[in-house]
Design a protein around this motif. Structure first.
Motif, short mmCIF file in Angstrom:
data_model
loop_
_atom_site.label_atom_id
_atom_site.label_comp_id
_atom_site.label_asym_id
_atom_site.label_seq_id
_atom_site.Cartn_x
_atom_site.Cartn_y
_atom_site.Cartn_z
N ALA A 145 99.48 140.34 19.06
CA ALA A 145 98.76 140.93 19.64
C ALA A 145 98.69 140.89 21.18
O ALA A 145 98.03 141.95 21.86
N GLY A 146 99.27 139.95 21.51
CA GLY A 146 99.65 140.15 23.06
C GLY A 146 100.71 140.94 23.63
O GLY A 146 101.09 141.13 24.69
N LEU A 147 101.50 141.34 22.66
CA LEU A 147 102.75 142.24 22.71
C LEU A 147 102.50 143.77 22.16
O LEU A 147 103.22 144.88 22.61
N TYR A 148 101.81 143.94 21.04
CA TYR A 148 101.45 144.95 20.49
C TYR A 148 99.91 145.24 20.06
O TYR A 148 99.30 144.22 20.29
N ALA A 149 99.43 146.38 19.86
CA ALA A 149 98.28 146.67 19.44
C ALA A 149 97.97 146.96 17.95
O ALA A 149 98.67 147.73 17.49
N GLY A 150 97.13 146.19 17.43
CA GLY A 150 96.77 146.54 15.99
C GLY A 150 95.36 147.42 15.99
O GLY A 150 94.99 147.77 17.19
N PRO A 151 94.95 147.72 14.87
CA PRO A 151 93.81 148.70 14.77
C PRO A 151 92.59 148.18 14.86
O PRO A 151 92.47 147.03 14.52
N SER A 152 91.79 148.77 15.69
CA SER A 152 90.41 148.33 15.95
C SER A 152 90.26 146.84 16.33
O SER A 152 89.34 146.06 15.89
N VAL A 153 90.92 146.44 17.32
CA VAL A 153 91.06 145.06 17.77
C VAL A 153 91.27 145.25 19.42
O VAL A 153 91.98 144.49 19.90
N ALA A 154 90.29 145.94 20.02
CA ALA A 154 90.62 146.23 21.54
C ALA A 154 90.57 145.07 22.31
O ALA A 154 91.20 144.67 23.09
N GLY A 155 89.20 144.25 22.21
CA GLY A 155 89.03 143.17 22.85
C GLY A 155 90.05 142.02 22.84
O GLY A 155 90.54 141.33 23.78
N TYR A 156 90.55 141.89 21.51
CA TYR A 156 91.38 140.83 21.31
C TYR A 156 92.75 141.14 21.70
O TYR A 156 93.43 140.24 22.38
N THR A 157 93.19 142.50 21.53
CA THR A 157 94.47 142.82 21.99
C THR A 157 94.57 142.67 23.75
O THR A 157 95.43 142.15 24.14
N VAL A 158 93.63 143.39 24.31
CA VAL A 158 93.46 143.12 26.01
C VAL A 158 93.51 141.67 26.11
O VAL A 158 94.21 141.21 27.05
N GLY A 159 92.85 140.95 25.53
CA GLY A 159 92.82 139.41 26.02
C GLY A 159 94.22 138.79 25.77
O GLY A 159 94.62 137.98 26.65
N LYS A 160 94.70 139.06 24.65
CA LYS A 160 95.96 138.41 24.27
C LYS A 160 97.26 138.83 25.32
O LYS A 160 98.12 138.15 25.47
#
Length: 274
Positions: A145-160
């Motif tokens: 998730a630090g390289l790609y975006a999954g569905p409905s995980v905005a905070g996790y994706t941005v943090g990673k």
């Protein structure tokens, strides 16, 4: 006698988020090879369970890695107990599982605090000890998730994603002073957090009867066709924390079973049996 490259016996390792999942597996791997390990987290019970299970080389220490005073106190404890710090594994993370439009200010702050601030603050507080000891290693555990975006995980994706920037910034500023900083980005790994996600998946998808079916579904298009075991990620962290990776800094190692090489637009051909 000079330590053999790759030998981690006697090293002092501090692991955030060390009470469960990947963090606990990393503690087990380092301790098994003779390192002194301190597992840190906000809840003492799981940390003590890990320390009790792994033996006298593993020590449990309750601390909030995102709080400067708490992180500084943890590092001071390590120095008082062992006289030095060789490796920091910034592994704490979680939270941030909603799309932007459904994320409150409080949820946003919490996700960045858990996924990013824990690594930033602990790295900042550990740097003096690492530098005084002549150098060392910081291993940042990000995510696919630090390289790609999954569905409905905005905070996790941005943090990673931000953890990779933190890794590169630290490496740029401190590598010449002997502190190497690298990141690992796991894909699906069998951890308590992932187990809970698979259980929820099974509860809401009629075609997914149980946890194992959930794991099979989310890795169906992964070339290796399965999730990672925690020990497999721990072996990569161990490599990055040892002298075997002595010429690596600022690197991002992806450990996702090959998920990142899959060309999404062609998956329909596989699903059609072509």
């Amino acid at each position: 006698m000079e330590q053999v490259a790759g030998d981690i016996s006697g090293q002092v390792v501090l692991i955030t988020g060390g009470g469960t999942g990947i963090g606990a597996a990393v503690a087990e791997r380092f301790a098994a090879e003779g390192a002194n390990v301190v597992v840190v987290g906000r809840r003492i019970a799981p940390l003590e369970e890990v320390a009790g299970r792994l033996g006298e080389r593993v020590h449990a220490l309750a601390a909030d890695a995102s709080d400067a005073a708490s992180a500084r106190s943890a590092v001071s404890w390590v120095i008082e107990r062992f006289g030095r710090l060789d490796v920091l594994v910034a592994n704490a993370g979680g939270h941030g599982f909603s799309p932007v439009g459904e994320t409150s200010d409080e949820e946003w702050a919490s996700s960045l605090n858990v996924n990013l601030s824990t690594a930033f603050v602990m790295a900042r507080e550990a740097l003096p000890a690492l530098l005084e000891g002549g150098g060392g290693a910081i291993v940042v555990v990000s995510s696919l998730a630090g390289l790609y975006a999954g569905p409905s995980v905005a905070g996790y994706t941005v943090g990673k994603h931000a953890l990779i920037g933190l890794t590169r910034s630290l490496a740029r500023d401190y590598s010449r002073r002997g502190v190497r900083v690298n990141a690992v980005c796991p894909g699906w790994v069998r951890t308590p957090m992932a187990d809970a996600e698979m259980d929820e998946f099974a509860a809401h998808a009629a075609e997914i009867p149980d946890r194992e079916a959930g794991y099979a579904a989310v890795t169906a298009d992964v070339p290796l066709g399965r999730p990672a075991e925690r020990a497999e990620i721990a072996s990569i962290v161990r490599f990055l924390g040892s002298r075997e990776s002595s010429y690596m800094t600022g690197a991002v190692l992806v450990a996702d079973g090959g998920a990142h090489i899959v060309d999404l637009p062609t998956l329909a051909f596989d699903h059609a049996g072509m």
